[in-house]
Design a protein around this motif. Structure first.
Motif, PDB file in Angstrom:
ATOM      1  N   MET A   1       0.791  -1.222   0.000  1.00  0.00           N
ATOM      2  CA  MET A   1       0.000   0.000   0.000  1.00  0.00           C
ATOM      3  C   MET A   1       0.827   1.277   0.000  1.00  0.00           C
ATOM      4  O   MET A   1       0.416   2.287  -0.575  1.00  0.00           O
ATOM      5  CB  MET A   1      -0.934   0.018   1.220  1.00  0.00           C
ATOM      6  CG  MET A   1      -1.953  -1.099   1.241  1.00  0.00           C
ATOM      7  SD  MET A   1      -2.900  -1.157   2.782  1.00  0.00           S
ATOM      8  CE  MET A   1      -3.907   0.316   2.635  1.00  0.00           C
ATOM      9  N   ALA A   2       1.982   1.268   0.651  1.00  0.00           N
ATOM     10  CA  ALA A   2       2.675   2.510   0.975  1.00  0.00           C
ATOM     11  C   ALA A   2       3.616   2.990  -0.122  1.00  0.00           C
ATOM     12  O   ALA A   2       4.188   2.196  -0.872  1.00  0.00           O
ATOM     13  CB  ALA A   2       3.450   2.336   2.275  1.00  0.00           C
ATOM     14  N   ASP A   3       3.791   4.320  -0.179  1.00  0.00           N
ATOM     15  CA  ASP A   3       4.854   4.930  -0.980  1.00  0.00           C
ATOM     16  C   ASP A   3       6.170   4.887  -0.216  1.00  0.00           C
ATOM     17  O   ASP A   3       7.235   4.712  -0.794  1.00  0.00           O
ATOM     18  CB  ASP A   3       4.520   6.387  -1.307  1.00  0.00           C
ATOM     19  CG  ASP A   3       3.198   6.544  -2.035  1.00  0.00           C
ATOM     20  OD1 ASP A   3       2.975   5.785  -3.000  1.00  0.00           O
ATOM     21  OD2 ASP A   3       2.392   7.403  -1.637  1.00  0.00           O
ATOM     22  N   LEU A   4       6.076   5.084   1.100  1.00  0.00           N
ATOM     23  CA  LEU A   4       7.229   5.036   1.987  1.00  0.00           C
ATOM     24  C   LEU A   4       6.874   4.183   3.201  1.00  0.00           C
ATOM     25  O   LEU A   4       5.723   4.187   3.642  1.00  0.00           O
ATOM     26  CB  LEU A   4       7.630   6.435   2.472  1.00  0.00           C
ATOM     27  CG  LEU A   4       8.248   7.403   1.463  1.00  0.00           C
ATOM     28  CD1 LEU A   4       8.402   8.785   2.098  1.00  0.00           C
ATOM     29  CD2 LEU A   4       9.597   6.892   0.981  1.00  0.00           C
ATOM     30  N   ILE A   5       7.875   3.497   3.730  1.00  0.00           N
ATOM     31  CA  ILE A   5       7.685   2.713   4.953  1.00  0.00           C
ATOM     32  C   ILE A   5       8.693   3.202   5.989  1.00  0.00           C
ATOM     33  O   ILE A   5       9.886   3.345   5.702  1.00  0.00           O
ATOM     34  CB  ILE A   5       7.898   1.210   4.707  1.00  0.00           C
ATOM     35  CG1 ILE A   5       6.878   0.670   3.703  1.00  0.00           C
ATOM     36  CG2 ILE A   5       7.792   0.434   6.021  1.00  0.00           C
ATOM     37  CD1 ILE A   5       7.098  -0.791   3.339  1.00  0.00           C
ATOM     38  N   ALA A   6       8.183   3.465   7.195  1.00  0.00           N
ATOM     39  CA  ALA A   6       9.040   3.778   8.334  1.00  0.00           C
ATOM     40  C   ALA A   6       9.003   2.573   9.270  1.00  0.00           C
ATOM     41  O   ALA A   6       7.964   2.299   9.879  1.00  0.00           O
ATOM     42  CB  ALA A   6       8.561   5.035   9.054  1.00  0.00           C
ATOM     43  N   VAL A   7      10.108   1.842   9.340  1.00  0.00           N
ATOM     44  CA  VAL A   7      10.177   0.656  10.197  1.00  0.00           C
ATOM     45  C   VAL A   7      10.664   1.090  11.575  1.00  0.00           C
ATOM     46  O   VAL A   7      11.691   1.764  11.697  1.00  0.00           O
ATOM     47  CB  VAL A   7      11.124  -0.406   9.614  1.00  0.00           C
ATOM     48  CG1 VAL A   7      11.117  -1.654  10.501  1.00  0.00           C
ATOM     49  CG2 VAL A   7      10.712  -0.779   8.196  1.00  0.00           C
TER      50      VAL A   7
ATOM     51  N   GLY B   1      10.765   2.022  19.988  1.00  0.00           N
ATOM     52  CA  GLY B   1      10.667   3.472  20.048  1.00  0.00           C
ATOM     53  C   GLY B   1      11.622   4.230  19.160  1.00  0.00           C
ATOM     54  O   GLY B   1      11.701   5.461  19.243  1.00  0.00           O
ATOM     55  N   GLU B   2      12.342   3.534  18.287  1.00  0.00           N
ATOM     56  CA  GLU B   2      13.317   4.191  17.417  1.00  0.00           C
ATOM     57  C   GLU B   2      13.035   3.858  15.955  1.00  0.00           C
ATOM     58  O   GLU B   2      12.650   2.729  15.621  1.00  0.00           O
ATOM     59  CB  GLU B   2      14.737   3.769  17.781  1.00  0.00           C
ATOM     60  CG  GLU B   2      15.158   4.206  19.176  1.00  0.00           C
ATOM     61  CD  GLU B   2      16.613   3.897  19.469  1.00  0.00           C
ATOM     62  OE1 GLU B   2      17.214   3.114  18.706  1.00  0.00           O
ATOM     63  OE2 GLU B   2      17.145   4.427  20.453  1.00  0.00           O
ATOM     64  N   LEU B   3      13.246   4.841  15.093  1.00  0.00           N
ATOM     65  CA  LEU B   3      13.111   4.645  13.655  1.00  0.00           C
ATOM     66  C   LEU B   3      14.318   3.878  13.153  1.00  0.00           C
ATOM     67  O   LEU B   3      15.461   4.311  13.315  1.00  0.00           O
ATOM     68  CB  LEU B   3      13.008   6.006  12.952  1.00  0.00           C
ATOM     69  CG  LEU B   3      12.880   5.983  11.432  1.00  0.00           C
ATOM     70  CD1 LEU B   3      11.588   5.307  11.002  1.00  0.00           C
ATOM     71  CD2 LEU B   3      12.957   7.400  10.870  1.00  0.00           C
ATOM     72  N   GLN B   4      14.059   2.733  12.519  1.00  0.00           N
ATOM     73  CA  GLN B   4      15.136   1.886  12.015  1.00  0.00           C
ATOM     74  C   GLN B   4      15.499   2.215  10.567  1.00  0.00           C
ATOM     75  O   GLN B   4      16.665   2.194  10.189  1.00  0.00           O
ATOM     76  CB  GLN B   4      14.732   0.407  12.114  1.00  0.00           C
ATOM     77  CG  GLN B   4      14.360  -0.047  13.499  1.00  0.00           C
ATOM     78  CD  GLN B   4      15.526   0.026  14.461  1.00  0.00           C
ATOM     79  OE1 GLN B   4      16.596  -0.499  14.177  1.00  0.00           O
ATOM     80  NE2 GLN B   4      15.326   0.671  15.594  1.00  0.00           N
ATOM     81  N   GLN B   5      14.479   2.503   9.761  1.00  0.00           N
ATOM     82  CA  GLN B   5      14.730   2.827   8.359  1.00  0.00           C
ATOM     83  C   GLN B   5      13.496   3.491   7.764  1.00  0.00           C
ATOM     84  O   GLN B   5      12.363   3.103   8.063  1.00  0.00           O
ATOM     85  CB  GLN B   5      15.075   1.567   7.548  1.00  0.00           C
ATOM     86  CG  GLN B   5      15.492   1.846   6.106  1.00  0.00           C
ATOM     87  CD  GLN B   5      16.009   0.596   5.390  1.00  0.00           C
ATOM     88  OE1 GLN B   5      16.002  -0.506   5.942  1.00  0.00           O
ATOM     89  NE2 GLN B   5      16.474   0.767   4.163  1.00  0.00           N
ATOM     90  N   LEU B   6      13.712   4.483   6.926  1.00  0.00           N
ATOM     91  CA  LEU B   6      12.649   5.142   6.174  1.00  0.00           C
ATOM     92  C   LEU B   6      13.027   5.056   4.707  1.00  0.00           C
ATOM     93  O   LEU B   6      14.048   5.609   4.288  1.00  0.00           O
ATOM     94  CB  LEU B   6      12.502   6.605   6.602  1.00  0.00           C
ATOM     95  CG  LEU B   6      11.535   7.453   5.769  1.00  0.00           C
ATOM     96  CD1 LEU B   6      10.106   6.947   5.937  1.00  0.00           C
ATOM     97  CD2 LEU B   6      11.636   8.925   6.159  1.00  0.00           C
ATOM     98  N   ALA B   7      12.218   4.359   3.911  1.00  0.00           N
ATOM     99  CA  ALA B   7      12.555   4.157   2.501  1.00  0.00           C
ATOM    100  C   ALA B   7      11.329   3.631   1.764  1.00  0.00           C
ATOM    101  O   ALA B   7      10.298   3.341   2.374  1.00  0.00           O
ATOM    102  CB  ALA B   7      13.724   3.184   2.361  1.00  0.00           C
ATOM    103  N   SER B   8      11.452   3.484   0.463  1.00  0.00           N
ATOM    104  CA  SER B   8      10.388   2.895  -0.344  1.00  0.00           C
ATOM    105  C   SER B   8      10.265   1.411  -0.012  1.00  0.00           C
ATOM    106  O   SER B   8      11.217   0.804   0.508  1.00  0.00           O
ATOM    107  CB  SER B   8      10.711   3.054  -1.828  1.00  0.00           C
ATOM    108  OG  SER B   8      11.846   2.259  -2.169  1.00  0.00           O
ATOM    109  N   PRO B   9       9.116   0.790  -0.309  1.00  0.00           N
ATOM    110  CA  PRO B   9       8.979  -0.651  -0.048  1.00  0.00           C
ATOM    111  C   PRO B   9      10.077  -1.485  -0.704  1.00  0.00           C
ATOM    112  O   PRO B   9      10.616  -2.407  -0.084  1.00  0.00           O
ATOM    113  CB  PRO B   9       7.596  -0.971  -0.634  1.00  0.00           C
ATOM    114  CG  PRO B   9       6.836   0.302  -0.507  1.00  0.00           C
ATOM    115  CD  PRO B   9       7.839   1.397  -0.769  1.00  0.00           C
ATOM    116  N   GLY B  10      10.430  -1.157  -1.952  1.00  0.00           N
ATOM    117  CA  GLY B  10      11.471  -1.913  -2.630  1.00  0.00           C
ATOM    118  C   GLY B  10      12.817  -1.792  -1.946  1.00  0.00           C
ATOM    119  O   GLY B  10      13.555  -2.771  -1.799  1.00  0.00           O
TER     120      GLY B  10
END
Length: 365
Positions: free
Chosen positions: A200-206, A210-219
């Motif tokens: 569904m997403a254009d971007l995924i924030a994993v 409590g911490e952001l591990q990665q912000l990027a496109s699904p691919g």
């Protein structure tokens, strides 16, 4: 629609810190999925944006407005809950139109907007019914319609499909994605379901702990995970991870020496990698004892219809392999696994990915 920005957001509940200095920017008209396991802080982040929780520190911006201390009604966001949160005593038309009513929109204008939104979601024939007479999927469409009718700056969705059965979730995933694309909606979507996030997403924030591990496109998330957590959380089955040693011009995995190209070998040596990660689709089942193959035994065979998942035990570790439809093998039988090291990523002792799969390698096969 508007941009959304978290700037150094911290949230503590007593001694427990739910969010650790979250920095996250969501571009205008983007669908972003906040993905992670239970307790990772994703719902807390959503509730802070909605104004349902106040951050301990940091700022939240919607467009150019600092909304950190504003009440929910003043933030111009619309939220879709897991539980639908429909008023049982109201008709569907009244439920959809309620956000407009409390904003003192005239009854005639309210009726036109409700009719237009209901028609777009194909629930216009349900407007005189009450929520108790609707199916789960219909109720979810009503909840979406109530959010859309306000034309908010951003849509916030908190696991909106988790109460639906598997078949209906599949249908609603496509409908929500199509709807948000058509509206050009800035959307923040919380889920623990990686399939929802990837499709569904254009971007995924994993997120984790409590911490952001990665912000990027699904691919990018799938092909080039930032660390071991992202690699093993995203993907079904999860990425296989094995212990590895580097030396004598090779990487040693499961008692087998495997060659790497010179730049990747140098990077692995410099970073002192400790683990190798491989996707199930990049592993190949071969005869036991084949040259360069890892040797193991069949642990379980799971027919999936269009493919077969095979778990292979190598020493004390298990690997998942995608095999062809109809593959069979006796449990406990010896089998080999081969792979191309260009398909692997390598992790250091701190679990960061220090060497990714070779660029575009999958497309060249």
């Amino acid at each position: 629609m508007s941009t959304v920005s978290y700037q150094g957001i911290v949230k503590s509940f007593g001694p427990f810190k739910a969010l650790h200095s979250l920095d996250l920017a969501l571009p205008d008209s983007t669908f972003l999925a906040l993905l992670g396991p239970s307790g990772c802080g994703k719902t807390t982040a959503l509730r802070i944006l909605a104004g349902l929780e106040m951050p301990t520190g940091g700022r939240v911006l919607i467009g150019d407005r600092d909304v950190t201390r504003l009440q929910p009604r003043d933030r111009d966001v619309a939220m879709v809950f897991q539980s639908y949160a429909l008023y049982p005593h109201m008709t569907i038309a009244e439920n959809i139109g309620y956000p407009l009513k409390i904003r003192k929109i005239s009854a005639s204008e309210r009726g036109l907007k409700v009719t237009d939104v209901a028609a777009a979601l194909e629930i216009d024939h349900l407007l005189e019914r009450h929520p108790r007479h609707l199916s789960g999927g219909q109720r979810q469409r009503v909840a979406l319609a109530r959010a859309i009718v306000r034309d908010p700056a951003a849509f916030l969705m908190d696991e909106p499909l988790s109460n639906l059965d598997a078949r209906l979730r599949l249908t609603m995933r496509g409908e929500i994605k199509r709807l948000c694309q058509r509206l050009g909606a800035t959307t923040l979507y919380v889920t623990h379901d990686q399939v929802e996030a990837l499709t569904m997403a254009d971007l995924i924030a994993v997120m984790s702990a409590g911490e952001l591990q990665q912000l990027a496109s699904p691919g990018e998330i799938y092909e080039r995970p930032a660390n071991r957590f992202v690699a093993t959380f995203v993907g079904n089955p999860p990425m296989n991870v094995l212990q590895v040693a580097v030396g004598d011009g090779s990487v040693h995995v499961g008692g087998v020496a495997l060659k790497l190209d010179t730049p990747r070998l140098a990077a692995c040596s410099a970073a002192k990698v400790t683990e190798i990660g491989l996707r199930a689709e990049d592993l190949h089942l071969v005869e036991s004892g084949s040259d360069g193959a890892l040797t193991g035994e069949v642990y379980v065979v799971e027919p999936m219809g269009n493919e077969t998942l095979v778990d292979v035990r190598i020493g004390g570790e298990r690997l998942s392999v995608r095999a062809h439809r109809g593959f069979t093998a006796p449990v406990g039988s010896a089998i080999g696994i081969s792979f191309d090291t260009a398909d692997a990523c390598f992790f250091n002792a701190a679990s960061f990915t220090v060497v990714h799969r070779a660029p575009n390698h999958r497309g060249k096969q």
